[in-house]
Design a protein around this motif. Structure first.
Motif, PDB file in Angstrom:
ATOM      1  N   CYS A 180       0.840  -1.195   0.000  1.00 36.88           N
ATOM      2  CA  CYS A 180       0.000   0.000   0.000  1.00 36.88           C
ATOM      3  C   CYS A 180       0.875   1.245   0.000  1.00 36.88           C
ATOM      4  CB  CYS A 180      -0.873  -0.024   1.261  1.00 36.88           C
ATOM      5  SG  CYS A 180      -2.132   1.252   1.337  1.00 36.88           S
ATOM      6  N   VAL A 181       0.673   2.142  -0.951  1.00 34.35           N
ATOM      7  CA  VAL A 181       1.328   3.456  -0.930  1.00 34.35           C
ATOM      8  C   VAL A 181       0.228   4.517  -0.839  1.00 34.35           C
ATOM      9  CG1 VAL A 181       3.321   2.650  -2.245  1.00 34.35           C
ATOM     10  CG2 VAL A 181       1.377   3.651  -3.461  1.00 34.35           C
ATOM     11  N   PHE A 182       0.622   5.775  -0.923  1.00 31.23           N
ATOM     12  CA  PHE A 182      -0.365   6.856  -0.786  1.00 31.23           C
ATOM     13  C   PHE A 182      -1.409   6.770  -1.899  1.00 31.23           C
ATOM     14  CE2 PHE A 182      -1.981  11.115  -1.597  1.00 31.23           C
ATOM     15  CZ  PHE A 182      -2.345  11.512  -0.325  1.00 31.23           C
ATOM     16  N   ASN A 183      -2.681   6.559  -1.503  1.00 37.54           N
ATOM     17  CA  ASN A 183      -3.789   6.453  -2.446  1.00 37.54           C
ATOM     18  C   ASN A 183      -4.893   7.428  -2.070  1.00 37.54           C
ATOM     19  OD1 ASN A 183      -2.804   4.039  -3.881  1.00 37.54           O
ATOM     20  ND2 ASN A 183      -3.207   2.992  -1.963  1.00 37.54           N
ATOM     21  N   TRP A 184      -5.656   7.864  -3.076  1.00 40.72           N
ATOM     22  CA  TRP A 184      -6.898   8.574  -2.844  1.00 40.72           C
ATOM     23  C   TRP A 184      -8.056   7.590  -3.068  1.00 40.72           C
ATOM     24  CZ3 TRP A 184      -3.070  11.153  -5.726  1.00 40.72           C
ATOM     25  CH2 TRP A 184      -2.564  12.312  -5.126  1.00 40.72           C
ATOM     26  N   TRP A 185      -9.225   8.042  -2.763  1.00 40.66           N
ATOM     27  CA  TRP A 185     -10.503   7.367  -3.007  1.00 40.66           C
ATOM     28  C   TRP A 185     -10.948   6.523  -1.810  1.00 40.66           C
ATOM     29  CZ3 TRP A 185     -11.133   4.963  -8.564  1.00 40.66           C
ATOM     30  CH2 TRP A 185     -11.137   5.998  -9.507  1.00 40.66           C
ATOM     31  N   LEU A 186     -12.251   6.563  -1.637  1.00 34.99           N
ATOM     32  CA  LEU A 186     -12.934   5.644  -0.732  1.00 34.99           C
ATOM     33  C   LEU A 186     -13.987   4.876  -1.522  1.00 34.99           C
ATOM     34  CD1 LEU A 186     -13.447   7.991   2.353  1.00 34.99           C
ATOM     35  CD2 LEU A 186     -11.715   6.235   2.030  1.00 34.99           C
ATOM     36  N   LEU A 187     -13.773   4.752  -2.826  1.00 32.66           N
ATOM     37  CA  LEU A 187     -14.746   4.121  -3.707  1.00 32.66           C
ATOM     38  C   LEU A 187     -15.026   2.674  -3.303  1.00 32.66           C
ATOM     39  CD1 LEU A 187     -16.401   4.389  -6.401  1.00 32.66           C
ATOM     40  CD2 LEU A 187     -14.424   3.326  -7.518  1.00 32.66           C
ATOM     41  N   ALA A 188     -13.972   1.922  -2.993  1.00 33.44           N
ATOM     42  CA  ALA A 188     -14.134   0.503  -2.666  1.00 33.44           C
ATOM     43  C   ALA A 188     -12.942   0.048  -1.841  1.00 33.44           C
ATOM     44  CB  ALA A 188     -14.253  -0.328  -3.943  1.00 33.44           C
ATOM     45  N   TYR A 189     -13.212  -0.492  -0.668  1.00 34.85           N
ATOM     46  CA  TYR A 189     -12.121  -1.050   0.133  1.00 34.85           C
ATOM     47  C   TYR A 189     -12.656  -2.157   1.032  1.00 34.85           C
ATOM     48  CZ  TYR A 189     -13.797   2.293   3.767  1.00 34.85           C
ATOM     49  OH  TYR A 189     -14.557   3.027   4.654  1.00 34.85           O
ATOM     50  N   MET A 190     -11.748  -3.011   1.486  1.00 34.31           N
ATOM     51  CA  MET A 190     -12.084  -4.079   2.418  1.00 34.31           C
ATOM     52  C   MET A 190     -11.349  -3.799   3.719  1.00 34.31           C
ATOM     53  SD  MET A 190     -11.805  -8.219   1.886  1.00 34.31           S
ATOM     54  CE  MET A 190     -10.039  -8.350   2.145  1.00 34.31           C
ATOM     55  N   ILE A 191     -12.036  -3.979   4.831  1.00 33.67           N
ATOM     56  CA  ILE A 191     -11.475  -3.583   6.111  1.00 33.67           C
ATOM     57  C   ILE A 191     -11.782  -4.653   7.159  1.00 33.67           C
ATOM     58  CG2 ILE A 191     -13.544  -2.246   6.727  1.00 33.67           C
ATOM     59  CD1 ILE A 191     -11.695  -0.242   8.129  1.00 33.67           C
ATOM     60  N   SER A 192     -10.826  -4.917   8.024  1.00 34.29           N
ATOM     61  CA  SER A 192     -11.031  -5.894   9.091  1.00 34.29           C
ATOM     62  C   SER A 192     -11.657  -5.212  10.300  1.00 34.29           C
ATOM     63  CB  SER A 192      -9.696  -6.528   9.492  1.00 34.29           C
ATOM     64  OG  SER A 192      -8.883  -5.562  10.173  1.00 34.29           O
ATOM     65  N   GLY A 193     -12.150  -6.032  11.215  1.00 38.27           N
ATOM     66  CA  GLY A 193     -12.732  -5.466  12.423  1.00 38.27           C
ATOM     67  C   GLY A 193     -11.719  -4.692  13.244  1.00 38.27           C
ATOM     68  N   SER A 194     -10.483  -5.185  13.290  1.00 38.39           N
ATOM     69  CA  SER A 194      -9.441  -4.504  14.062  1.00 38.39           C
ATOM     70  C   SER A 194      -9.084  -3.158  13.431  1.00 38.39           C
ATOM     71  CB  SER A 194      -8.196  -5.388  14.160  1.00 38.39           C
ATOM     72  OG  SER A 194      -7.708  -5.721  12.865  1.00 38.39           O
TER      73      SER A 194
END
Length: 573
Positions: A180-194
């Motif tokens: 992962c480097v510096f990215n823009w957008w919140l269009l689509a992402y996967m996230i863990s509970g932690s």
């Protein structure tokens, strides 16, 4: 309405369970959608049905997300304050849509953390309502989940916009993931509970200094050059390899007002804060004025309570300031310390504690000079180099005392500090029927009365410019220097050690000087954005229209500066 590659929307909760693909479960997906955009919600559902196989079960529920009204309510209640120094391209300041976007994702992170018990091995998917899923989304997301579990990923960009130069910094992890480097957008992402729990906690710290969510996220993930050290490696972040799993909708239905909507403005005090040691008053009828926005930014930066006495009022002349200042102070405790600064051409560069310290030292100096420990504290006015508006009146108070410096002997009505009761007493003769009277003349006549007759509240000029620095006529007496990785204006005033005035006043033509200075004073400059008020653009020289300059002079003089100026004009291409 989409987040700029930001904003918000009501939250459609979409449950995706995979029956095929090795019986691997696809994480639950939350779709960000504004409640007043049902057509986008319906279009998203149709797009999902087009790409997800029919043997996959869907379970939908809709949650309302933060909209512009919610954002304004959060600001008005004091729950949220936007960072007044943030800008994007040619636009300075966040929109209400961007505030709503942050609030929605913040709320969503808390929700996911609770649903997944903050576990690092359980995931949720977040999509915005303009996300167009890839044709192989259902199949690829299973592989991404498997790979993420294997490598301990906590956050995975499923789509992103990036700086091309940073792509060389990515490290390939496997067929599905890369670093992962510096990215823009919140269009689509996967996230863990932690990760959701971590991001929710981090974002709490920024509710009173808010910037857009898709710019704060890289800070939290440790991929921004602005990231604090505590954020480094706190969330194990990756991005998908190859084709993105979602792209933004284009064409009909893709429009969004997130970045073009109304600007978010921090809530101003509706009444004076009686618990504040120092309250700053100002007078500005135009809240969007560049100078007023600069003053507000400096007040926020240094932690001042700021009240605009002309908020929502009509400007009828300079006496308007005095009329409404008196009205505001009618209900204020007489011992409350008040600092007044003009609304469009002043800047603060010290906090309340420093100003209080200087004020108390000036009071002690006054009492020592007049040998009166219990005499009334004076009201200190700014002092300037030039006389306005009456030479006759200026001579009356300058000739009547040796109290004032030869460099700055004249009263400046745009900056003063004193107890509320004393200021009320000075303003008691203001005529509300004459709003176009001159405010500086009014205060000057009050000074004459004190100097010649010893009547009224003591008025003293800050001729040493310890608190107030008037720029007009003083162009060679100041310098901007770095201090603690920031920039400050110091003035020499013929002293061996330059001093740091608390308030800068660019009165009259000096407004233009102040505009330039405000690009570099505390809170206005950063290595990341450069100067935050004037936008830097690279413009193709061929796009400029021809400009004709007419320069008229009778003959070249012997003055070197004039000759250099003429030569410079002639040398222009």
């Amino acid at each position: 309405m989409s987040c700029p590659r930001r904003a918000v929307s009501a939250l459609v909760v979409l449950r995706l369970f995979a029956i095929s693909f090795a019986q691997q479960e696809i994480p639950r997906a939350h779709v960000v959608n504004l409640e007043d955009r049902p057509e986008r919600r319906e279009a998203f559902i149709r797009r999902v049905q087009d790409v997800v196989p029919s043997d996959v079960e869907f379970d939908y529920s809709f949650l309302r997300a933060s909209n512009a009204s919610d954002a304004q309510e959060a600001i008005d209640s004091g729950t949220v304050r936007v960072d007044p120094t943030w800008r994007s391209g040619s636009r300075w300041g966040m929109t209400l849509g961007e505030v709503g976007c942050f609030l929605s994702h913040h709320r969503l992170w808390r929700k996911i953390a609770a649903e997944l018990d903050a576990r690092p091995d359980k995931y949720a998917i977040v999509l915005e309502d303009d996300a167009v899923l890839s044709d192989d989304f259902a199949e690829r997301i299973v592989d991404v989940v498997s790979s993420s579990t294997r490598h301990g990923a906590e956050f995975v960009y499923l789509a992103y916009r990036f700086s091309g130069a940073l792509e060389n910094d990515r490290v390939v992890v496997d067929n599905q993931l890369q670093s992962c480097v510096f990215n823009w957008w919140l269009l689509a992402y996967m996230i863990s509970g932690s990760a959701a729990a971590t991001l929710a906690s981090y974002s709490e710290e920024y509710l009173h200094s808010l910037t857009p969510a898709d710019e704060l996220l890289p800070d939290f993930l440790g991929t921004s050059n602005r990231s604090q050290e505590k954020y480094f490696n706190s969330v194990n972040c990756f991005a998908v390899r190859g084709e993105h799993l979602a792209t933004p909708l284009k064409g009909p239905g893709s429009s969004s007002s997130t970045e073009t909507g109304a600007l978010a403005t921090n809530s101003e005090l509706e009444k004076l804060d009686g618990d504040a040691d120092l309250i700053v008053l100002t007078a500005a009828t135009d809240p969007e004025h560049f100078g007023y926005q600069s003053l507000k930014r400096s007040a926020t930066y240094f932690g001042h309570s700021l009240l605009n006495v002309l908020r929502g009022k009509k400007w009828e002349g300079y006496n308007t300031k005095l009329i409404w200042t008196r009205k505001v102070l009618e209900s204020v405790d007489s011992n409350q310390l008040i600092l007044f600064v003009d609304g469009y051409d002043t800047m603060l560069q010290s906090g309340p504690d420093d100003i209080l310290r200087s004020y108390n030292e000036m009071v002690e100096k006054f009492r020592s000079k007049w040998n009166c420990e219990d005499c009334v504290e004076p009201v200190f006015f700014g002092a300037e180099h030039l006389c306005w508006p009456s030479k006759t009146v200026c001579e009356q108070y300058v000739n009547g005392t040796s109290e004032y410096s030869a460099d700055n002997p004249y009263l400046n009505s745009g900056t003063y500090i004193g107890r509320a009761g004393s200021i009320r007493a000075i303003l008691e003769d203001v005529d509300p029927e004459k709003p176009d009277d001159d405010d500086q003349l009014y205060y000057s006549l009050k000074l004459v009365a004190f100097v010649e007759k010893g009547t009224g509240v003591p008025i003293v000029l800050d001729s040493d410019q310890r608190l107030f620095y008037a720029l007009l006529g003083r162009s060679s007496d100041w310098t901007i220097s770095e201090k603690s990785l920031d920039y400050w204006l110091y003035h020499s005033n013929n002293k061996d050690t330059p001093t740091l005035p608390a308030v800068l006043h660019g009165q009259g033509p000096a407004k233009h000087t102040l505009i330039g200075i405000t690009n570099y004073l505390p809170g206005a400059y950063s290595d990341f954005y450069g100067t935050k008020q004037h936008i830097h653009k690279v413009v193709d020289a061929d796009s400029f229209h021809p400009l004709v300059v007419g320069l008229f002079y009778t003959e070249l003089t012997s003055d070197k500066h004039e000759r250099d100026f003429i030569s410079g004009i002639k040398a222009l291409d």
